[in-house]
Design a protein around this motif. Structure first.
Motif, mmCIF file in Angstrom:
data_model
loop_
_atom_site.group_PDB
_atom_site.id
_atom_site.type_symbol
_atom_site.label_atom_id
_atom_site.label_comp_id
_atom_site.label_asym_id
_atom_site.label_seq_id
_atom_site.Cartn_x
_atom_site.Cartn_y
_atom_site.Cartn_z
ATOM 1 N N TYR A 187 -2.753 -5.826 6.001
ATOM 2 C CA TYR A 187 -3.492 -4.930 5.110
ATOM 3 C C TYR A 187 -2.511 -4.111 4.269
ATOM 4 C CZ TYR A 187 -7.248 -6.125 8.292
ATOM 5 O OH TYR A 187 -8.155 -6.819 9.048
ATOM 6 N N ALA A 188 -2.925 -3.824 3.051
ATOM 7 C CA ALA A 188 -2.149 -2.973 2.143
ATOM 8 C C ALA A 188 -3.055 -1.838 1.678
ATOM 9 C CB ALA A 188 -1.654 -3.782 0.939
ATOM 10 N N PHE A 189 -2.514 -0.623 1.660
ATOM 11 C CA PHE A 189 -3.341 0.520 1.271
ATOM 12 C C PHE A 189 -2.470 1.686 0.865
ATOM 13 C CE2 PHE A 189 -2.751 0.221 5.831
ATOM 14 C CZ PHE A 189 -2.246 1.462 6.186
ATOM 15 N N GLU A 190 -3.074 2.593 0.080
ATOM 16 C CA GLU A 190 -2.459 3.873 -0.256
ATOM 17 C C GLU A 190 -2.881 4.895 0.794
ATOM 18 O OE1 GLU A 190 -2.763 5.075 -4.584
ATOM 19 O OE2 GLU A 190 -4.187 3.417 -4.511
ATOM 20 N N THR A 191 -2.038 5.894 1.001
ATOM 21 C CA THR A 191 -2.399 6.922 1.975
ATOM 22 C C THR A 191 -3.309 7.994 1.384
ATOM 23 O OG1 THR A 191 -0.409 8.217 1.449
ATOM 24 C CG2 THR A 191 -0.251 6.616 3.248
ATOM 25 N N GLU A 192 -3.208 8.254 0.077
ATOM 26 C CA GLU A 192 -3.938 9.390 -0.485
ATOM 27 C C GLU A 192 -5.450 9.264 -0.345
ATOM 28 O OE1 GLU A 192 -4.226 12.039 -4.600
ATOM 29 O OE2 GLU A 192 -2.748 10.438 -4.420
ATOM 30 N N PRO A 193 -6.085 8.106 -0.641
ATOM 31 C CA PRO A 193 -7.542 8.039 -0.472
ATOM 32 C C PRO A 193 -7.995 8.156 0.980
ATOM 33 C CG PRO A 193 -6.732 6.278 -1.909
ATOM 34 C CD PRO A 193 -5.538 6.877 -1.229
ATOM 35 N N LEU A 194 -7.147 7.733 1.921
ATOM 36 C CA LEU A 194 -7.526 7.738 3.330
ATOM 37 C C LEU A 194 -7.143 9.023 4.049
ATOM 38 C CD1 LEU A 194 -6.336 4.115 4.197
ATOM 39 C CD2 LEU A 194 -8.706 4.869 3.913
ATOM 40 N N ALA A 195 -6.039 9.642 3.667
ATOM 41 C CA ALA A 195 -5.540 10.854 4.341
ATOM 42 C C ALA A 195 -4.939 11.787 3.283
ATOM 43 C CB ALA A 195 -4.512 10.500 5.405
ATOM 44 N N PRO A 196 -5.762 12.451 2.502
ATOM 45 C CA PRO A 196 -5.242 13.304 1.411
ATOM 46 C C PRO A 196 -4.741 14.655 1.908
ATOM 47 C CG PRO A 196 -7.633 13.376 1.417
ATOM 48 C CD PRO A 196 -7.235 12.395 2.502
ATOM 49 N N LEU A 197 -3.782 14.623 2.850
ATOM 50 C CA LEU A 197 -3.220 15.876 3.337
ATOM 51 C C LEU A 197 -2.392 16.506 2.229
ATOM 52 C CD1 LEU A 197 -2.040 14.785 6.902
ATOM 53 C CD2 LEU A 197 -4.223 15.782 6.225
ATOM 54 N N PRO A 198 -2.629 17.766 1.879
ATOM 55 C CA PRO A 198 -1.903 18.362 0.755
ATOM 56 C C PRO A 198 -0.428 18.547 1.054
ATOM 57 C CG PRO A 198 -3.190 20.026 1.890
ATOM 58 C CD PRO A 198 -3.571 18.702 2.499
ATOM 59 N N GLY A 199 0.403 18.195 0.105
ATOM 60 C CA GLY A 199 1.834 18.431 0.223
ATOM 61 C C GLY A 199 2.174 19.861 -0.109
ATOM 62 N N PHE A 200 3.474 20.154 -0.111
ATOM 63 C CA PHE A 200 3.905 21.529 -0.325
ATOM 64 C C PHE A 200 3.611 22.016 -1.744
ATOM 65 C CE2 PHE A 200 5.821 25.203 1.203
ATOM 66 C CZ PHE A 200 6.661 25.724 0.226
ATOM 67 N N SER A 201 3.485 21.080 -2.703
ATOM 68 C CA SER A 201 3.168 21.472 -4.070
ATOM 69 C C SER A 201 1.673 21.635 -4.274
ATOM 70 C CB SER A 201 3.697 20.408 -5.044
ATOM 71 O OG SER A 201 2.985 19.192 -4.869
ATOM 72 N N GLY A 202 0.885 21.308 -3.272
ATOM 73 C CA GLY A 202 -0.569 21.361 -3.405
ATOM 74 C C GLY A 202 -1.176 19.992 -3.617
ATOM 75 N N ALA A 203 -0.369 18.996 -4.015
ATOM 76 C CA ALA A 203 -0.846 17.634 -4.238
ATOM 77 C C ALA A 203 -0.431 16.748 -3.070
ATOM 78 C CB ALA A 203 -0.276 17.082 -5.542
ATOM 79 N N PRO A 204 -1.273 15.759 -2.705
ATOM 80 C CA PRO A 204 -0.897 14.871 -1.597
ATOM 81 C C PRO A 204 0.315 14.023 -1.934
ATOM 82 C CG PRO A 204 -3.255 14.759 -2.055
ATOM 83 C CD PRO A 204 -2.622 15.495 -3.196
ATOM 84 N N VAL A 205 1.024 13.606 -0.893
ATOM 85 C CA VAL A 205 2.085 12.612 -1.018
ATOM 86 C C VAL A 205 1.414 11.248 -0.896
ATOM 87 C CG1 VAL A 205 4.198 11.699 -0.007
ATOM 88 C CG2 VAL A 205 3.803 14.169 -0.051
ATOM 89 N N ASN A 206 1.590 10.409 -1.898
ATOM 90 C CA ASN A 206 0.927 9.100 -1.896
ATOM 91 C C ASN A 206 1.945 8.023 -1.558
ATOM 92 O OD1 ASN A 206 -1.230 7.367 -2.088
ATOM 93 N ND2 ASN A 206 -1.024 7.061 -4.300
ATOM 94 N N VAL A 207 1.629 7.230 -0.536
ATOM 95 C CA VAL A 207 2.569 6.233 -0.009
ATOM 96 C C VAL A 207 1.850 4.896 0.103
ATOM 97 C CG1 VAL A 207 4.054 5.639 1.950
ATOM 98 C CG2 VAL A 207 3.772 8.026 1.286
ATOM 99 N N LEU A 208 2.531 3.826 -0.244
ATOM 100 C CA LEU A 208 2.016 2.471 -0.032
ATOM 101 C C LEU A 208 2.428 2.001 1.358
ATOM 102 C CD1 LEU A 208 0.703 -0.167 -1.130
ATOM 103 C CD2 LEU A 208 3.017 -0.842 -1.829
ATOM 104 N N VAL A 209 1.457 1.517 2.134
ATOM 105 C CA VAL A 209 1.723 1.053 3.494
ATOM 106 C C VAL A 209 1.265 -0.392 3.619
ATOM 107 C CG1 VAL A 209 1.256 1.417 5.944
ATOM 108 C CG2 VAL A 209 1.425 3.388 4.416
ATOM 109 N N LEU A 210 2.116 -1.232 4.169
ATOM 110 C CA LEU A 210 1.765 -2.617 4.496
ATOM 111 C C LEU A 210 1.824 -2.782 6.002
ATOM 112 C CD1 LEU A 210 3.797 -4.684 1.838
ATOM 113 C CD2 LEU A 210 1.601 -3.519 1.580
ATOM 114 N N LEU A 211 0.698 -3.207 6.607
ATOM 115 C CA LEU A 211 0.617 -3.453 8.047
ATOM 116 C C LEU A 211 0.333 -4.926 8.290
ATOM 117 C CD1 LEU A 211 -1.616 -0.562 9.493
ATOM 118 C CD2 LEU A 211 0.863 -0.789 9.671
ATOM 119 N N ASP A 212 0.979 -5.510 9.319
ATOM 120 C CA ASP A 212 0.588 -6.870 9.675
ATOM 121 C C ASP A 212 -0.628 -6.812 10.588
ATOM 122 O OD1 ASP A 212 1.419 -6.322 12.277
ATOM 123 O OD2 ASP A 212 3.268 -7.464 12.135
#
Length: 694
Positions: A62-87
């Protein structure tokens, strides 16, 4: 009138910005980030989760972004968005940073350390207990925890990013790999009450007990290298190695039965600031002891870990002193007791069964011993009647881990700020005494530079103000403020200062870069560097530059938010304080330029260009008193205070311009000194003449 206009202007910008909310990346952009031999398959839900295909076109994960699933706010107020690939087995294939606005990585440390942090995930399993930090003692301690190296001076940001990666990955793993639908976790029902005592906790299974004898541990190690490495177990085979009790303290009725009254009150205070944590009480009266001697409070325990539905549960010490109820059996009072916390935001459901794994650790050899472990699982479940289930996820509260990890710094900072504030409020004239003022002020500014600035990384920045504006505009969470409680405490006192003194408390006493500028001024005088000043006309014109800088930055928040962090480099704070001048040469040259200018011109950056100073000056409208005493003769005919004011904060009329006053107390020192204040000198002479005439 000015305040009303400002509010209307801000409301207009906020309304315009409300349409700029972030959205998931288009499929084409996600596909471009997938490296061969993998490719992007079809979407599997509406939250940006796609299947991952191998070179043969078969499903590989599976491939997914973290922001739509876990929009935890970063220190600037905006989420950190990361691409994750899982087997398909839950192993990380790739973890790659897509976007972020973390100030320390935008240009302070640069993006490279942030990218390197995510390079540690490939090869790890989402089912492992992964934490950011360092293992306790030697790396072969036998712990099943997997440690990721953090980034110095950016601990809060990388922990937020790690929580985002794990929360998103566990959401996908539960639903797509284990078939567990990620429903909102149960929460303790605060209104559920039933009389309970220790006997009831045991009879109803609310307190789970597990015992393991020394003989059972020996049997588990039988046939291994470590079979004979525990003489005590062989000498006393029937003695308990593990005698463990597990109690979920989230439900109030259970907590009241297990803890003393004071212990219960302390727990409730903790839960008031950590409402998403489920407190789990462990009591161990055997040899195991729950943690190793190298364990550090307020971190993940290194001899126990937990799982639920086959997935890891992040446990962390709550750093609470456990005071048990006097009704508990005496052996329990003599054992090892600790309260761990599990974060419900990361998927822990206290109403479902979960398993605690207690590790038995043995070491073989004297030098660089080989470590072996066996695990003893204990399953616990608290009945559903003690909990409520929400139909929708609760809002994510501020992440409070940093609050507890910086406890000592916060105590010292609180004492320093409270003492300074009280002294300035109650003993202003004593501080301003001629012989006292300069050495006392320089001592405070040194403490601000060393402790608040370079040690505590508590340099306030306009970036935080802009982050608050952005969160307000987008209807986001302000939880990012809690990721840096050290700076948040300074913000609290700075806002209090706005009411009591205007901008003077922060700009004059609490700003590390402002302190460096003042030290540059004193150094210039000590070296005999000729001092200069601008003409009143140019001084008046240049004061408006800082308001222009502030207006430009606020406009960028709404018009071009991606460029805000770059534009915020108008502040040299990150270079001089956060990175200790260890940056690209042009940033360092810029910061050094302002300090060098301070050798000949008094605090030029603070007076003319600082956007945070402009915001503080605007916030000075909250000031409710004129705290600098004036006499009728001030300004007419006496001009001494105006001439001596290095900030130009006193008008020819003698009135104080509080929006430009930095609270240096030089004018207060003159006003209270009979040997320097012209009106007092003239009054004394007149009195002497009258006495002589009589």
């Amino acid at each position: 009138m000015r305040v009303s206009r400002f509010i209307l202007w801000l409301q207009a910008w906020l309304f315009a910005a409300s349409t700029l909310a972030a959205s998931p990346l288009p499929r084409e952009q996600i596909s471009a980030l997938i490296m061969p031999p993998f490719s992007l398959g079809e979407p599997v839900n509406g939250k940006g989760v796609y299947t991952l295909l191998n070179s043969g076109g078969a499903e590989a994960g599976y491939a997914f972004e973290t922001e739509p699933l876990a929009p935890l706010p970063g220190f600037s107020g905006a989420p950190v968005n990361v691409l994750v690939l899982l087997d398909l087995d839950g192993n990380f294939l790739d973890v790659r940073l897509i976007s972020h606005n973390e100030p320390v990585f935008v240009s302070g440390l640069g993006p490279a350390p942030f990218h390197r942090f995510f390079e540690q995930y490939p090869g790890l399993s989402v089912f492992s207990a992964i934490t950011v930090g360092t293992p306790y003692g030697e790396t072969d301690s036998g712990s099943s925890l997997v440690y990721l190296d953090g980034v110095s001076k950016a601990t809060a940001s990388v922990r937020i990013a790690h929580d985002s990666v794990m929360a998103a990955a566990l959401t996908v793993a539960r639903e797509k790999m284990h078939g567990v639908i990620a429903a909102p976790p149960a929460r303790p029902d605060p209104d559920h009450s039933e009389p309970l005592d220790w006997a009831a906790l045991v009879d109803q299974g609310l307190a789970t007990r597990a015992t393991v004898s020394n003989a059972e541990v020996d049997a588990a190690f039988a046939g291994t290298l470590w079979a004979d490495d525990d003489p005590e177990a062989q000498q006393h085979p029937e003695a308990p190695y593990l005698d463990l009790w597990i109690i979920d303290l989230g439900p109030p009725s259970i907590a009241q039965a297990a803890l003393s009254r004071d212990g219960y009150d302390e727990l409730q205070d903790f839960l008031a600031i950590s409402p998403e944590d489920e407190p789990l009480l462990l009591i161990e009266t055997g040899r195991h002891g729950l943690v190793s001697p190298e364990f550090i409070r307020n971190t993940a325990p290194d001899r126990v870990f937990a799982t639920q539905n086959g997935l890891p549960v992040a446990l962390r010490d709550s750093d609470l002193l456990v005071e048990l109820s006097p009704d508990l059996p005496e052996p329990l009072h003599d054992g090892t007791a600790m309260i761990l916390r599990a974060d419900r935001r990361l998927g822990f459901d206290p109403a479902q069964a979960w398993t605690l794994h207690a590790q038995a650790v043995r070491a073989h050899g004297m030098f660089q011993p080989e470590t072996g472990t066996v695990e003893f699982p204990v399953t616990h479940r608290t009945p559903e009647r003690f909990f409520l289930r929400a139909e929708a996820p609760a809002p994510v509260p501020p992440w409070l881990e940093a609050l507890r990890s910086r406890r000592t710094d916060l105590i010292v900072l609180g004492v320093l700020l409270t003492t300074l504030t009280a002294a300035l409020l109650l003993a202003q004239s004593r501080i301003a005494a001629r012989k006292t003022l300069t050495p006392l002020r320089l001592t405070v500014l040194a403490a601000v530079t060393l402790f608040i600035g370079w040690w505590g990384q508590g340099q306030l920045s306009i970036v935080t103000v802009l982050g608050v504006l952005r969160a307000t505009a987008e209807g986001g969470s302000f939880a990012f403020l809690a990721y840096d409680p050290f700076s948040l405490l300074i913000w609290g006192f700075a806002i209090l200062g706005l009411v009591l003194w205007g901008r003077a408390l922060f700009c004059g006493w609490l700003c590390p870069f402002g302190a460096l500028q003042e030290f540059a001024h004193h150094l210039g005088r000590r070296l005999g560097v000729p001092q200069t000043g601008l003409s009143p006309a140019w001084d008046g014109r240049l004061r408006y530059l800082k308001y222009g800088a502030l207006a430009g930055l606020v406009s960028l928040v709404f018009l071009a938010p991606a460029h805000v962090d770059t534009a915020a480099e108008v502040e040299p704070f990150k270079t001089a304080i956060t990175t200790y001048f260890l940056r690209e040469w042009y940033f360092t040259a810029y910061a050094v330029f302002w300090l060098a200018a301070g050798l000949v011109l008094f605090k030029p950056f603070c007076r003319y260009l600082c956007p945070l100073g402009a915001a503080m000056a605007a916030g000075g409208l909250l000031r409710w008193r004129n705290w600098i005493a004036r006499r009728a003769a001030c300004g007419s005919p006496c001009q001494l205070c105006r001439v001596k004011c290095a900030y130009g904060a006193i008008k020819p009329s003698g009135a104080v311009r509080y929006d430009e006053c930095f609270g240096c107390l030089d004018c207060v020192s003159i006003h209270d000194d009979p040997s320097r204040c012209v009106p007092l000198i003239l009054s004394a002479r007149k009195k002497q003449q009258l006495e002589a005439a009589e």
